[in-house]
Design a protein around this motif. Structure first.
Motif, PDB file in Angstrom:
ATOM      1  N   UNK A  56       0.742  -1.654   0.106  1.00 23.01           N
ATOM      2  CA  UNK A  56       0.415  -0.007  -0.124  1.00 23.01           C
ATOM      3  C   UNK A  56       1.221   1.278  -0.303  1.00 23.01           C
ATOM      4  N   UNK A  77      -0.895   0.187 -11.104  1.00 27.85           N
ATOM      5  CA  UNK A  77      -1.627  -1.316 -11.870  1.00 27.85           C
ATOM      6  C   UNK A  77      -1.120  -2.353 -11.160  1.00 27.85           C
ATOM      7  N   UNK A  80      -1.912  -3.139  -7.484  1.00 30.44           N
ATOM      8  CA  UNK A  80      -2.749  -3.431  -7.368  1.00 30.44           C
ATOM      9  C   UNK A  80      -3.205  -5.031  -7.615  1.00 30.44           C
ATOM     10  N   UNK A  83      -0.968  -7.420  -4.330  1.00 29.05           N
ATOM     11  CA  UNK A  83      -2.326  -7.405  -3.225  1.00 29.05           C
ATOM     12  C   UNK A  83      -4.149  -8.370  -3.859  1.00 29.05           C
ATOM     13  N   UNK A  84      -4.445  -8.185  -5.004  1.00 27.58           N
ATOM     14  CA  UNK A  84      -5.452  -8.719  -5.409  1.00 27.58           C
ATOM     15  C   UNK A  84      -5.292 -10.573  -5.306  1.00 27.58           C
ATOM     16  N   UNK A 111     -14.924 -10.260  -7.428  1.00 31.01           N
ATOM     17  CA  UNK A 111     -15.477  -9.333  -8.547  1.00 31.01           C
ATOM     18  C   UNK A 111     -14.050  -8.113  -8.444  1.00 31.01           C
ATOM     19  N   UNK A 112     -13.628  -8.749  -8.193  1.00 37.39           N
ATOM     20  CA  UNK A 112     -12.204  -7.313  -8.868  1.00 37.39           C
ATOM     21  C   UNK A 112     -11.447  -7.796  -9.802  1.00 37.39           C
TER      22      UNK A 112
ATOM     23  N   UNK B   1     -12.611  -5.790 -13.390  1.00 38.82           N
ATOM     24  CA  UNK B   1     -14.001  -6.157 -12.891  1.00 38.82           C
ATOM     25  C   UNK B   1     -14.334  -6.295 -14.280  1.00 38.82           C
ATOM     26  N   UNK B   2     -15.745  -7.379 -14.222  1.00 38.40           N
ATOM     27  CA  UNK B   2     -15.852  -6.631 -15.915  1.00 38.40           C
ATOM     28  C   UNK B   2     -16.962  -6.165 -15.100  1.00 38.40           C
ATOM     29  N   UNK B 309     -10.408   0.484   1.153  1.00 35.65           N
ATOM     30  CA  UNK B 309      -9.802  -0.961   0.955  1.00 35.65           C
ATOM     31  C   UNK B 309     -10.451  -1.563  -0.315  1.00 35.65           C
ATOM     32  N   UNK B 310     -10.830  -0.778  -1.486  1.00 32.38           N
ATOM     33  CA  UNK B 310     -11.207  -1.424  -2.211  1.00 32.38           C
ATOM     34  C   UNK B 310      -9.711  -1.483  -2.982  1.00 32.38           C
ATOM     35  N   UNK B 311      -8.559  -0.663  -2.970  1.00 33.00           N
ATOM     36  CA  UNK B 311      -7.306  -0.548  -3.737  1.00 33.00           C
ATOM     37  C   UNK B 311      -6.434  -1.779  -2.261  1.00 33.00           C
ATOM     38  N   UNK B 312      -6.299  -1.634  -1.256  1.00 31.48           N
ATOM     39  CA  UNK B 312      -5.997  -2.870  -0.911  1.00 31.48           C
ATOM     40  C   UNK B 312      -6.551  -3.985  -0.903  1.00 31.48           C
ATOM     41  N   UNK B 313      -8.030  -4.220  -1.543  1.00 30.01           N
ATOM     42  CA  UNK B 313      -8.656  -5.326  -2.080  1.00 30.01           C
ATOM     43  C   UNK B 313      -7.771  -5.728  -3.695  1.00 30.01           C
ATOM     44  N   UNK B 314      -7.311  -4.956  -4.635  1.00 31.38           N
ATOM     45  CA  UNK B 314      -6.194  -4.686  -5.158  1.00 31.38           C
ATOM     46  C   UNK B 314      -7.220  -4.438  -6.456  1.00 31.38           C
ATOM     47  N   UNK B 315      -7.856  -3.195  -6.072  1.00 35.04           N
ATOM     48  CA  UNK B 315      -9.072  -2.686  -7.010  1.00 35.04           C
ATOM     49  C   UNK B 315      -7.796  -1.571  -8.070  1.00 35.04           C
ATOM     50  N   UNK B 316      -7.849  -1.620  -9.331  1.00 35.66           N
ATOM     51  CA  UNK B 316      -6.631  -0.746 -10.097  1.00 35.66           C
ATOM     52  C   UNK B 316      -7.071   0.486  -9.364  1.00 35.66           C
ATOM     53  N   UNK B 317      -6.836   1.295  -9.881  1.00 41.04           N
ATOM     54  CA  UNK B 317      -6.818   2.927 -10.800  1.00 41.04           C
ATOM     55  C   UNK B 317      -8.582   3.140 -11.290  1.00 41.04           C
ATOM     56  N   UNK B 319     -10.821   0.983 -12.395  1.00 46.13           N
ATOM     57  CA  UNK B 319     -11.135  -0.543 -11.643  1.00 46.13           C
ATOM     58  C   UNK B 319     -12.220   1.112 -10.471  1.00 46.13           C
ATOM     59  N   UNK B 323     -16.049   2.250 -11.603  1.00 46.62           N
ATOM     60  CA  UNK B 323     -16.812   2.479 -10.469  1.00 46.62           C
ATOM     61  C   UNK B 323     -17.960   3.912 -10.709  1.00 46.62           C
ATOM     62  N   UNK B 393      -3.646   4.923  -0.567  1.00 45.50           N
ATOM     63  CA  UNK B 393      -4.925   3.934  -0.583  1.00 45.50           C
ATOM     64  C   UNK B 393      -4.240   4.054   1.441  1.00 45.50           C
TER      65      UNK B 393
END
Lengths: 227, 400
Positions: A56, A77, A80, A83-84, A111-112, B1-2, B309-317, B319, B323, B393
């Protein structure tokens, strides 16, 4: 090859016109499957350490190799994506999305990652089963107790089957008994092979870990090297 | 993410804060409804007015006394124009390409029958008027085709006047009093509906000479000339001008208006009016767009920890941007659809209230308003979405 390898990591922050060294030339190697506690008083740099380990945050100097790959040079990216797939986070304040159900919160990383809904459902059910909350799938966070919320958060952290779990004071917001249950759950996951790194200032929890990294003013001392 | 998941997540977010979402939808729908109703109203009024003119016939030439010259002061403007007389009308009948001529004289008078009294419009004309105006009769017959100078004591009445004076009884053969004259009703017009500036169903039509006597005048209001077809209007106009010049001592002291000229002048005015209405409505859509941006910016601030949180979970910019953009567009779209429904409802209400005006939302207005609403959601969503994606993040997770 160690799973995590930090080499002379330095992280400084600018606070007004003074420069604060949160981490000062930290080097450490952690193998896959280890159970490590990062301990120290507040302001000692242990949260910065965890943020760096979780990608992070980026160091000002030094190298971080995760599973042999230097991750200090990756784009945001790429970070990310790492991390994912490789890192699971557990936070003191759970960080569940309040408007989503337990199952939907747990499904967020899938989902991500673009996993199709039908596979998502199976894996979410399995993860909820693992933390013992399969019967709470449709509940929203405000309908759950603190211990249940943290277990949902843990289910979310392990849903991608990451290489390591990073837990930041995971029992900090829980009473002693539920805290104990959450600790046991994390330890069970570690016993099954996942690297577990816990940031805590609770000595009891720290002494359960197999290895302690003590932080003080940005400098780290390793219990393994002292022993 | 779809994309499907992004849309699902956005929908879930909007339903998660119903008050915020419904206020935003309300703002967008008001803008949208304004566009739909105002353009429908503009088009409706325009079609109504043009319809009125077309119902007069498009190959119509109107001769009115007096001359309106633009282009400065003329001696002719000082002398009182000569009256337009029945003789003038009779002469104009023989102009080449003129199929039919009808002198017209109108005035208001009391009309009484069966002890009931009404003030209504008296229209003095001749037999050709029925054809020129495309009127038809429900009972009896129209003014006879005879010498225009003859002031026969007959009348053809509108359907409203017939109902009001005679009720269910047949008016044909009955006597009405117009001013001091007793006239025999020989026919009743079929219902006509709305007219431009008067109610044709309330008129009483009498022979032109009778009307001149009733109102004690020698001058007609106008002479209507119907040409054989549209192409011959200009030739007929020139011929009529020549005749009028000869008859009025070499001076052209009448004005000849073609239906086309009036129509295109009105068309221009109504076009401008519609554009102004659309402009006003577009401003309200713009305001709604800015509101979308405002609400989304507040939302980014409120959901800082969630973005972390979304970034920590791996959401790209990308994504994160998707959103927030999807959420803004989704809200705008729902707002636009709601506004469309309100707009159609509003148009329906106006049609119920004023059945004569065809207030129908036009396809171009509806599609362009939808497009504008969607684009404003997208454009005004960009700034908040970028801001969300740019959050650090670590700071975001701690709620800063």
């Amino acid at each position: 090859m160690p799973q995590i390898e930090l080499e002379n990591i330095t992280r400084t922050f600018q606070l007004g016109d003074t420069t604060v060294r949160a981490l000062s030339s930290v080097s450490v190697a952690i193998n896959a499957g280890e159970y490590v506690a990062i301990m120290g008083p507040s302001g000692s740099g242990k949260s910065t350490m965890l943020n760096l380990l979780g990608l992070l945050d980026q160091p000002n100097n030094g190298h971080y190799r995760l599973e042999g790959r230097d991750v200090t040079t990756l784009t945001s990216d790429e970070l990310a994506a790492v991390r994912r797939t490789r890192i699971g986070f557990v936070f003191q304040s759970f960080h569940l999305i309040p408007r989503l159900t337990s199952a939907e919160n747990v499904a967020m990383p899938l989902m991500l990652a673009g996993v199709p809904p039908e596979i998502r459902r199976q894996r979410v059910n399995a993860a909820l089963e693992k933390v013992g909350l399969a019967n709470r799938a449709g509940h929203r966070p405000d309908e759950l107790s603190g211990g249940q919320r943290q277990r949902i958060a843990i289910a979310r952290a392990i849903i991608m089957e990451p290489a390591m779990l990073l837990a930041d004071e995971p029992t900090g917001n829980l009473d002693r008994h539920t805290g104990q249950e959450v600790t046991e759950l994390l330890e069970a996951l570690n016993a099954a092979g996942t690297t577990l790194i816990v940031v805590t200032h609770d000595p009891d929890m720290g002494f359960r870990a197999h290895r302690r990294l003590m932080m003080e003013d940005g400098v780290m001392s390793d219990s393994q090297e002292q022993a | 993410m779809t994309p499907a998941d992004t849309l699902g997540f956005a929908a879930r977010t909007t339903t998660g804060s119903p008050l915020r979402s419904s206020l935003l939808v309300l703002a967008m729908s008001i803008g949208m409804a304004a566009v739909v109703v105002l353009t429908a109203l503009g088009d409706g009024v325009r079609n109504y007015i043009i319809g009125q003119f077309v119902s007069l016939g498009t190959n119509l030439l109107i001769v009115t006394p007096g001359r309106n010259d633009t282009g400065g002061f003329q001696l002719g403007g000082l002398i009182t124009p000569r009256d337009l007389t029945i003789e003038d009308a009779a002469a104009l009948q023989h102009v080449a390409h003129v199929r039919c001529a009808a002198p017209v004289l109108t005035g208001y008078s009391e009309v009484a029958a069966n002890g009931r009294l009404r003030e209504t419009m008296i229209m003095g004309t001749t037999s050709g008027y029925l054809d020129i105006r495309h009127f038809s009769l429900s009972q009896g017959s129209f003014l006879p085709n005879e010498d225009w100078q003859r002031s026969r004591s007959v009348a053809v009445i509108g359907v409203t006047i017939a109902d009001e004076l005679f009720g269910k009884a047949s008016p044909v053969g009955q006597t009405i009093r117009v001013g001091d004259n007793r006239l025999r009703v020989i026919g009743v017009l079929s219902p006509i509906g709305q007219g431009l500036g008067f109610k044709p169903d309330e008129q009483v039509i009498v022979p032109v000479a009778t009307a001149l006597a009733i109102f004690n005048t020698n001058s007609l209001l106008q002479i209507l000339l119907e040409t054989t077809d549209r192409e011959t209007i200009e030739t007929a106009k020139a011929g009529a001008e020549q005749i009028m010049r000869t008859r009025h001592g070499g001076e052209l002291d009448v004005t000849l208006i073609t239906q086309d000229a009036v129509l295109s002048a009105f068309d221009d005015i109504l076009d401008t009016t519609t554009m102004v209405l659309v402009g006003i409505a577009a401003v309200s859509l713009m305001v709604a767009g800015i509101l979308v941006m405002n609400v989304m910016l507040v939302s980014v601030t409120q959901r800082t920890a969630e973005i972390g949180l979304l970034k920590a979970l791996g959401a790209s910019n990308r994504d994160i941007i998707n959103m927030f953009l999807t959420e803004a567009t989704f809200l705008s779209f729902i707002g636009a659809l709601t506004g469309l429904a309100i707009g159609y409802l509003g148009s329906w209400v106006i049609r119920m209230a004023w059945p004569a005006i065809p207030v129908y939302p036009s396809a171009w207005a509806v599609t362009s308003a939808l497009a504008v609403a969607l684009c404003s959601g997208l454009v005004f969503g960009v700034l908040p979405a970028r801001r969300a994606a740019a959050l650090d993040p670590v700071l975001a997770l701690s709620g800063h």
